[in-house]
Scaffold this active site. Structure first.
Site, PDB file in Angstrom:
ATOM      1  N   GLN A 123       4.580  68.283  37.680  1.00  0.00           N
ATOM      2  CA  GLN A 123       4.071  67.846  38.987  1.00  0.00           C
ATOM      3  C   GLN A 123       4.150  66.332  39.161  1.00  0.00           C
ATOM      4  OE1 GLN A 123       2.978  69.430  41.812  1.00  0.00           O
ATOM      5  NE2 GLN A 123       3.663  71.328  40.869  1.00  0.00           N
ATOM      6  N   ARG A 130       0.419  57.130  28.879  1.00  0.00           N
ATOM      7  CA  ARG A 130      -0.196  56.655  27.637  1.00  0.00           C
ATOM      8  C   ARG A 130       0.833  55.816  26.860  1.00  0.00           C
ATOM      9  NH1 ARG A 130      -0.675  62.710  24.947  1.00  0.00           N
ATOM     10  NH2 ARG A 130       1.448  63.299  25.488  1.00  0.00           N
ATOM     11  N   SER A 167       4.770  56.554  25.636  1.00  0.00           N
ATOM     12  CA  SER A 167       5.238  57.759  26.338  1.00  0.00           C
ATOM     13  C   SER A 167       6.756  57.762  26.495  1.00  0.00           C
ATOM     14  CB  SER A 167       4.602  57.824  27.732  1.00  0.00           C
ATOM     15  OG  SER A 167       5.294  58.787  28.509  1.00  0.00           O
ATOM     16  N   SER A 224       8.207  59.321  28.679  1.00  0.00           N
ATOM     17  CA  SER A 224       8.532  59.496  30.098  1.00  0.00           C
ATOM     18  C   SER A 224       8.742  58.168  30.826  1.00  0.00           C
ATOM     19  CB  SER A 224       7.400  60.245  30.808  1.00  0.00           C
ATOM     20  OG  SER A 224       7.077  61.418  30.118  1.00  0.00           O
ATOM     21  N   HIS A 278      -5.027  71.068  40.706  1.00  0.00           N
ATOM     22  CA  HIS A 278      -5.603  72.351  40.304  1.00  0.00           C
ATOM     23  C   HIS A 278      -7.113  72.141  40.250  1.00  0.00           C
ATOM     24  CE1 HIS A 278      -6.133  76.208  38.632  1.00  0.00           C
ATOM     25  NE2 HIS A 278      -5.776  76.004  37.377  1.00  0.00           N
ATOM     26  N   ASP A 321      -6.116  81.044  41.113  1.00  0.00           N
ATOM     27  CA  ASP A 321      -4.933  80.644  40.342  1.00  0.00           C
ATOM     28  C   ASP A 321      -5.004  81.202  38.915  1.00  0.00           C
ATOM     29  OD1 ASP A 321      -2.583  78.959  40.858  1.00  0.00           O
ATOM     30  OD2 ASP A 321      -3.256  77.864  39.093  1.00  0.00           O
ATOM     31  N   GLU A 327      16.797  92.734  38.046  1.00  0.00           N
ATOM     32  CA  GLU A 327      16.618  93.005  39.481  1.00  0.00           C
ATOM     33  C   GLU A 327      15.398  92.309  40.084  1.00  0.00           C
ATOM     34  OE1 GLU A 327      16.972  97.120  40.535  1.00  0.00           O
ATOM     35  OE2 GLU A 327      18.931  97.313  39.568  1.00  0.00           O
ATOM     36  N   SER A 368      17.234 101.647  49.250  1.00  0.00           N
ATOM     37  CA  SER A 368      17.710 103.005  49.534  1.00  0.00           C
ATOM     38  C   SER A 368      16.529 103.982  49.582  1.00  0.00           C
ATOM     39  CB  SER A 368      18.682 103.451  48.437  1.00  0.00           C
ATOM     40  OG  SER A 368      17.966 103.631  47.225  1.00  0.00           O
TER      41      SER A 368
HETATM   42  N1  LIG Z   1       3.432  72.915  36.420  1.00  0.00           N
HETATM   43  C1  LIG Z   1       3.249  73.480  37.609  1.00  0.00           C
HETATM   44  O1  LIG Z   1       4.095  74.219  38.115  1.00  0.00           O
HETATM   45  C2  LIG Z   1       1.983  73.196  38.422  1.00  0.00           C
HETATM   46  C3  LIG Z   1       1.872  73.732  39.713  1.00  0.00           C
HETATM   47  C4  LIG Z   1       0.752  73.409  40.479  1.00  0.00           C
HETATM   48  C5  LIG Z   1      -0.251  72.621  39.921  1.00  0.00           C
HETATM   49  N2  LIG Z   1      -0.141  72.166  38.647  1.00  0.00           N
HETATM   50  C6  LIG Z   1      -1.190  71.311  38.101  1.00  0.00           C
HETATM   51  O2  LIG Z   1      -0.661  69.984  37.990  1.00  0.00           O
HETATM   52  C7  LIG Z   1      -1.294  69.321  36.894  1.00  0.00           C
HETATM   53  C8  LIG Z   1      -0.223  68.814  35.939  1.00  0.00           C
HETATM   54  O3  LIG Z   1       0.432  69.934  35.356  1.00  0.00           O
HETATM   55  P1  LIG Z   1       1.935  69.823  34.822  1.00  0.00           P
HETATM   56  O4  LIG Z   1       2.380  71.209  34.503  1.00  0.00           O
HETATM   57  O5  LIG Z   1       2.734  68.986  35.762  1.00  0.00           O
HETATM   58  O6  LIG Z   1       1.679  69.011  33.473  1.00  0.00           O
HETATM   59  P2  LIG Z   1       2.751  68.575  32.386  1.00  0.00           P
HETATM   60  O7  LIG Z   1       4.150  68.706  32.914  1.00  0.00           O
HETATM   61  O8  LIG Z   1       2.470  69.279  31.103  1.00  0.00           O
HETATM   62  O9  LIG Z   1       2.379  67.015  32.207  1.00  0.00           O
HETATM   63  C9  LIG Z   1       3.051  66.242  31.303  1.00  0.00           C
HETATM   64  C10 LIG Z   1       2.675  64.790  31.512  1.00  0.00           C
HETATM   65  O10 LIG Z   1       1.305  64.620  31.161  1.00  0.00           O
HETATM   66  C11 LIG Z   1       1.196  63.557  30.209  1.00  0.00           C
HETATM   67  N3  LIG Z   1       0.104  63.801  29.255  1.00  0.00           N
HETATM   68  C12 LIG Z   1      -0.005  64.818  28.376  1.00  0.00           C
HETATM   69  N4  LIG Z   1      -1.138  64.687  27.663  1.00  0.00           N
HETATM   70  C13 LIG Z   1      -1.740  63.550  28.100  1.00  0.00           C
HETATM   71  C14 LIG Z   1      -2.916  62.872  27.736  1.00  0.00           C
HETATM   72  N5  LIG Z   1      -3.731  63.363  26.772  1.00  0.00           N
HETATM   73  N6  LIG Z   1      -3.226  61.728  28.370  1.00  0.00           N
HETATM   74  C15 LIG Z   1      -2.412  61.236  29.341  1.00  0.00           C
HETATM   75  N7  LIG Z   1      -1.266  61.826  29.727  1.00  0.00           N
HETATM   76  C16 LIG Z   1      -0.936  62.980  29.112  1.00  0.00           C
HETATM   77  C17 LIG Z   1       2.523  63.600  29.476  1.00  0.00           C
HETATM   78  O11 LIG Z   1       2.644  62.331  28.879  1.00  0.00           O
HETATM   79  P3  LIG Z   1       3.901  61.888  27.972  1.00  0.00           P
HETATM   80  O12 LIG Z   1       4.910  61.475  28.973  1.00  0.00           O
HETATM   81  O13 LIG Z   1       3.335  60.795  27.146  1.00  0.00           O
HETATM   82  O14 LIG Z   1       4.281  63.111  27.179  1.00  0.00           O
HETATM   83  C18 LIG Z   1       3.495  63.877  30.611  1.00  0.00           C
HETATM   84  O15 LIG Z   1       3.842  62.693  31.314  1.00  0.00           O
HETATM   85  C19 LIG Z   1      -2.247  70.334  36.267  1.00  0.00           C
HETATM   86  O16 LIG Z   1      -3.513  70.153  36.823  1.00  0.00           O
HETATM   87  C20 LIG Z   1      -1.662  71.662  36.711  1.00  0.00           C
HETATM   88  O17 LIG Z   1      -2.604  72.724  36.730  1.00  0.00           O
HETATM   89  C21 LIG Z   1       0.971  72.424  37.893  1.00  0.00           C
END
Ligand SMILES: NC(=O)c1ccc[n+]([C@@H]2O[C@H](COP(=O)([O-])OP(=O)(O)OC[C@H]3O[C@@H](n4cnc5c(N)ncnc54)[C@H](OP(=O)(O)O)[C@@H]3O)[C@@H](O)[C@H]2O)c1
Length: 324
Positions: free
Chosen positions: A27, A47, A50, A52, A106, A189, A229, A250
């Site tokens: 996200q 952090r 990172s 990223s 979320h 969710d 499918e 069908s």
């Molecule tokens: N994924 C989906 O499809 C989706 C859909 C709707 C809503 N959401 C919501 O969006 C939010 C983010 O989800 P996501 O799936 O996008 O997460 P994600 O891809 O797993 O997030 C990864 C990012 O979070 C950073 N991170 C991980 N641990 C951390 C920590 N302890 N402190 C600071 N940064 C940290 C990582 O840092 P590094 O770069 O250092 O690794 C990376 O940049 C959640 O609340 C989720 O429920 C997600």
């Protein structure tokens, strides 16, 4: 249902403001890029060390360490994994400016008490109903993704306007923003993830594949029937709804679905679904998620390893290799 679209939403509450997007994952990347392309000042908070940072900077985004990113921000978006929010919030709270807005995609962290935000902060939700990859690609096509929005605390008197302007800036106002609450979004969710699309549906596909193979059908044909499918079904439901989908398949498939569907998804399945909803509301899953993080994701790692070794996955790889 009250669906708010771009024309109903004033973008001004975010104009000239700085948004700190914490996390550059699924996200975080999509929302940061969409905000930037909508003319909003964005800084991606990461952090130390990172991996990223390079990706975000290569995409033209400013990056900063978490503490520095939130210090300059009017809006702080919590886009790291949910189970990290408690520790992340503890780290950033002393550096949040007075009266800033804290945003989530979320409702879990607020609904289940992972975070109790400082009283001066606005607290809002904009939860796109799909993955970040699609949120970004739709935005670039000039389209948008539906999202749910909510306000948990309105300290400034402007939290609603900020939430809606945020949803508009990430492109969700093009499709529509649906009002909800943190509790409703979080519970629905988590329920869906466990009992419907992400939990039950893949298990149903696996069970169907295993049944056909045990009955002597080749794994390749079993895969094409039971898994291959699914995309056709999803496309038809999106285009026509469930009743419309049933009318265009069908007569053979329609009658089979009528006789077979409710035999498999019977009252006992509905009873267990209701149990899942009760447990979600009682906070049982939120506790499991906390434990999983504390264990270094041991259970998830084990399951990933096992899933990769199944006959179904081998068949998927064989069919993909043959197609490419
Ligand atoms: N994924 C989906 O499809 C989706 C859909 C709707 C809503 N959401 C919501 O969006 C939010 C983010 O989800 P996501 O799936 O996008 O997460 P994600 O891809 O797993 O997030 C990864 C990012 O979070 C950073 N991170 C991980 N641990 C951390 C920590 N302890 N402190 C600071 N940064 C940290 C990582 O840092 P590094 O770069 O250092 O690794 C990376 O940049 C959640 O609340 C989720 O429920 C997600």
């Amino acid at each position: 249902m009250h669906l708010l679209k771009d024309a109903d939403i004033d973008p001004a509450p975010l104009m000239g403001k700085t948004v700190a997007v914490l996390g550059y994952g699924n996200q975080g990347r999509a929302q940061a890029l969409n905000l930037k392309d909508s003319g909003i000042e964005v800084v991606v908070g990461l952090r130390g060390g990172s991996g990223s940072a390079f990706d975000a900077e290569s995409a033209g985004l400013a990056t900063a360490l978490l503490e520095e990113a939130v210090r300059s921000a009017d809006v702080v978006m919590m886009l790291s994994p949910d189970e990290t929010h408690e520790a992340l919030y503890r780290e950033i709270e002393p550096h949040l400016s007075s009266g800033a807005a804290l945003g989530f995609s979320h409702g879990l962290s607020i609904r289940f008490g992972f975070i109790d935000p400082r009283p001066d902060l606005d607290v809002f939700l904009v939860a796109p109903k799909g993955p970040g990859t699609a949120l970004r690609s739709l935005y670039m096509e000039g389209k948008g993704m539906l999202a749910a929005w909510a306000v948990a605390r309105d300290s400034s008197g402007n939290a609603r306007d900020i939430a809606l302007a945020y949803g508009r800036a990430i492109g969700c106002g093009r499709a529509g923003l649906i009002a909800t609450t943190f509790a409703e979004e979080a519970e629905a969710d988590l329920f869906n993830e466990q009992a419907v699309v992400w939990g039950a549906v893949p298990e149903l596909l696996i069970a169907g594949f295993d049944t056909l193979v045990a009955g002597g059908v080749s794994p390749e044909l079993a895969y094409l029937e039971c898994v291959g499918e699914l995309k056709l079904l999803a496309d038809l439901i999106e285009a026509r709804g469930i009743a419309g989908m049933r009318e265009v398949i069908s007569n053979t498939a329609e009658l089979g679905a009528l006789l077979g569907g409710r035999r498999i998804v019977d009252e006992s399945v509905r009873r267990r679904m209701a149990e899942v909803l009760t447990e979600v509301r009682a906070g049982r899953f939120a506790g499991e998620l906390r434990q999983e993080e504390a264990s270094g994701y041991a259970r998830l790692e084990r399951a990933r390893e096992e899933n990769r070794k199944t006959l179904l996955e081998e068949t998927y790889r064989r069919l993909s290799d043959a197609e490419s």
